[in-house]
Design a protein around this motif. Structure first.
Motif, mmCIF file in Angstrom:
data_model
loop_
_atom_site.group_PDB
_atom_site.id
_atom_site.type_symbol
_atom_site.label_atom_id
_atom_site.label_comp_id
_atom_site.label_asym_id
_atom_site.label_seq_id
_atom_site.Cartn_x
_atom_site.Cartn_y
_atom_site.Cartn_z
ATOM 1 N N GLN A 52 0.668 -1.118 -0.246
ATOM 2 C CA GLN A 52 -0.225 -0.130 0.191
ATOM 3 C C GLN A 52 0.521 1.061 0.088
ATOM 4 O O GLN A 52 0.320 1.960 -0.800
ATOM 5 N N CYS A 91 -10.790 -0.022 2.909
ATOM 6 C CA CYS A 91 -9.309 0.183 3.025
ATOM 7 C C CYS A 91 -8.688 1.089 2.583
ATOM 8 O O CYS A 91 -9.297 2.794 1.837
ATOM 9 N N HIS A 133 -7.177 -9.788 6.719
ATOM 10 C CA HIS A 133 -6.847 -8.280 5.333
ATOM 11 C C HIS A 133 -5.649 -7.696 4.997
ATOM 12 O O HIS A 133 -5.620 -7.847 3.906
ATOM 13 N N GLU A 134 -5.619 -8.093 5.548
ATOM 14 C CA GLU A 134 -4.189 -7.150 5.454
ATOM 15 C C GLU A 134 -2.932 -8.616 4.848
ATOM 16 O O GLU A 134 -2.067 -7.735 3.782
ATOM 17 N N HIS A 137 -3.318 -8.400 1.592
ATOM 18 C CA HIS A 137 -2.881 -7.368 -0.008
ATOM 19 C C HIS A 137 -1.462 -7.786 -0.373
ATOM 20 O O HIS A 137 -0.760 -7.689 -1.080
HETATM 21 ZN ZN ZN Z 1 -6.413 -2.613 2.710
#
Ligand code: ZN
Length: 159
Positions: A52, A91, A133-134, A137
């Motif tokens: 991210q 997010c 969730h992470e 990624h």
């Molecule tokens: Zn996210």
């Protein structure tokens, strides 16, 4: 404090599989510090993954505001999952979007800390949601890929 730019949906970096971190160099430590600064600076950020901020490495940070505080995960592996729970996720890379996602109710994960030591953690509730969730990624997966039902898009106010 050092902030990094957040990659937003459409940036191909969010769709790539991240690479293992072989050595925890000062550069990786700086990355973790900057990720935390960026996460706390951004409104409602409770987790952030390296891609991210444009770095294709297997690391993420979560802080869901519980007793654990900030937890850093380097080279994480999810060892066990159990049950299911559904939570409305958002997010930092998909501003204004939210959707219900089904995740494991409980997980066991192992990872390295910034000293390189392996640790194991069992999590449930929001912490389990956030970790999954992470983790996604790092595999190039976004929460909207797993949305149950509609993805809600918040109208943006003009500044
Ligand atoms: Zn996210």
């Amino acid at each position: 404090m050092s902030l990094r730019n957040i990659a937003v949906e459409g940036d191909p970096i969010l769709r790539k599989k991240c690479r293992h971190i072989d050595e925890i160099t000062p550069r990786i430590i700086k990355l973790l510090d900057d990720m935390a600064d960026t996460m706390y600076y951004e409104n409602r950020g409770i987790g952030i993954a390296a891609p991210q901020v444009g770095v294709m490495r297997r690391a993420f940070i979560v802080d869901v505001g519980d007793d654990h505080g900030k937890i850093e995960f380097i080279n994480p592996e999810i060892l066990e999952t159990e049950g299911t729970q559904t939570y409305c996720e958002g997010c930092l890379s998909l501003p204004g979007k939210s959707a219900n996602v089904e995740r494991p109710a409980r997980i066991k994960i192992k990872a390295q800390d910034r000293e390189g030591n392996w640790f194991e953690l069992e999590a449930d509730g929001l912490l389990a949601v956030c970790i999954c969730h992470e983790y996604d990624h790092l595999e190039g997966i976004l929460f909207t890929d797993k949305a149950v039902g509609e993805v809600h898009v918040e109208e943006k106010d003009e500044d």
